[in-house]
Design an enzyme around this catalytic site. Structure first.
Site, mmCIF file in Angstrom:
data_model
loop_
_atom_site.group_PDB
_atom_site.id
_atom_site.type_symbol
_atom_site.label_atom_id
_atom_site.label_comp_id
_atom_site.label_asym_id
_atom_site.label_seq_id
_atom_site.Cartn_x
_atom_site.Cartn_y
_atom_site.Cartn_z
ATOM 1 C CD GLU A 101 -2.589 1.227 2.670
ATOM 2 O OE1 GLU A 101 -3.627 1.903 2.731
ATOM 3 O OE2 GLU A 101 -2.146 0.583 3.647
ATOM 4 C CE LYS A 107 -7.564 1.545 3.893
ATOM 5 N NZ LYS A 107 -6.224 1.926 4.415
ATOM 6 C CB CYS A 145 -4.512 -1.331 4.443
ATOM 7 S SG CYS A 145 -3.505 -1.469 5.954
#
Length: 282
Positions: free
Chosen positions: A44, A117, A154
């Site tokens: 990431e 995200k 993540c």
């Protein structure tokens, strides 16, 4: 349809400049491709140190439009040259809005789309809500040259709903670029094992291989614990890296065999969506 797919996670120290980090990622990516990897996952926000541990207005200058991001431009050239699929994690600027995003590059370098995200963490050492809006793309899967893949970023990897939805959308492999390590408010807390187990659970419950790529190194006292891995569709580790070394975790899977196992286990046959619906908004 390719009978097998070879996936790889890259793990490395990303405390340098963007130019230096791109060079490091390129070197590992070329190695993975030379060893047969077809889908290659960097960590990431590999453009530089993990800046989200504090709230600094100057860090907004690190964002770029998705198609013009230097990391995307560099990885696009590699995807074209090497014929590999690369999910590229970036700090994206879209007008006045900022996102933690992945640009999906197919083998050959074509951009397949952007995922933003969905779950944004906020806490000591991981103050992402200062920088990123919650993603507005919904969950995404892509048909690449080597199979249909889903990518979360993540904090997304802790949510079973994300893994289930991407599998329902037809993903054959789940990939999670990551930046995770020390918890500044709890220096005695080590989440590496539970981090791995959470994703191994997604693999078991969805009968799907999972790939996680993390960074390593000490970035001004925040230590990232590596432990990147590839697990198979039973949750068993196919390859796992240590906490301190740069490297590549790689494995090959028989796509048809995984699909047969998923059907045989009946998890998707026996789902009771009529019972789940009342709880989705609670």
């Amino acid at each position: 349809m390719n009978e097998t797919v070879s996936v790889a996670a890259l793990q490395l120290d990303l405390s340098g400049s963007m130019e230096h980090n791109i060079e490091q990622v390129e070197a590992l990516l070329r190695q993975a491709a030379s060893e047969g990897a077809q889908i290659i996952l960097p960590p990431e926000l590999f453009q530089g140190p993990y800046f989200c541990k504090t709230q600094e207005e100057a860090c907004f200058d690190l964002a770029y439009p998705a198609e013009r991001h230097p990391c995307v431009e560099a990885m696009r050239a590699l995807a074209e040259e090497l014929g590999v699929v690369i999910p590229v994690s970036i700090f994206e600027r879209d007008g006045p809005h900022y996102y933690n995003s992945v640009v999906m590059l197919d083998a050959g370098g074509k951009t397949l789309g952007v995922y933003r995200k969905s779950h944004i963490p906020d806490g000591p050492g991981y103050q992402e809500k200062f920088y990123f809006r919650p993603g507005d793309t919904g969950f995404k899967v892509w048909d690449t040259r080597f199979g249909r893949i889903g990518v979360g970023i993540c904090w997304d990897q802790w949510f079973p709903e994300a893994a289930r939805i991407m599998t329902l959308m037809g993903a054959e492999v789940l990939l999670y670029p990551t930046a995770i390590g020390a918890e500044p408010q709890h220096p005695e807390l080590d989440t590496a094992a539970r981090w791995q187990r959470a994703m191994q659970g997604h693999a078991v419950s969805n009968v799907i291989p999972v790939v996680a790529a993390n960074r390593i190194g000490d970035e001004d006292g925040q230590v990232f614990y590596g432990s990147s891995f590839v697990c198979d569709h039973t949750g068993a580790m196919a390859e796992v890296l240590d906490r301190e070394s740069a490297g590549i975790a790689m494995a090959r899977f028989d796509r048809a065999a995984v699909e047969r196992d998923r059907a045989a286990w009946g998890f998707f046959r026996d789902r009771r969506t009529d019972l789940y619906a009342p709880y989705f908004r609670s």
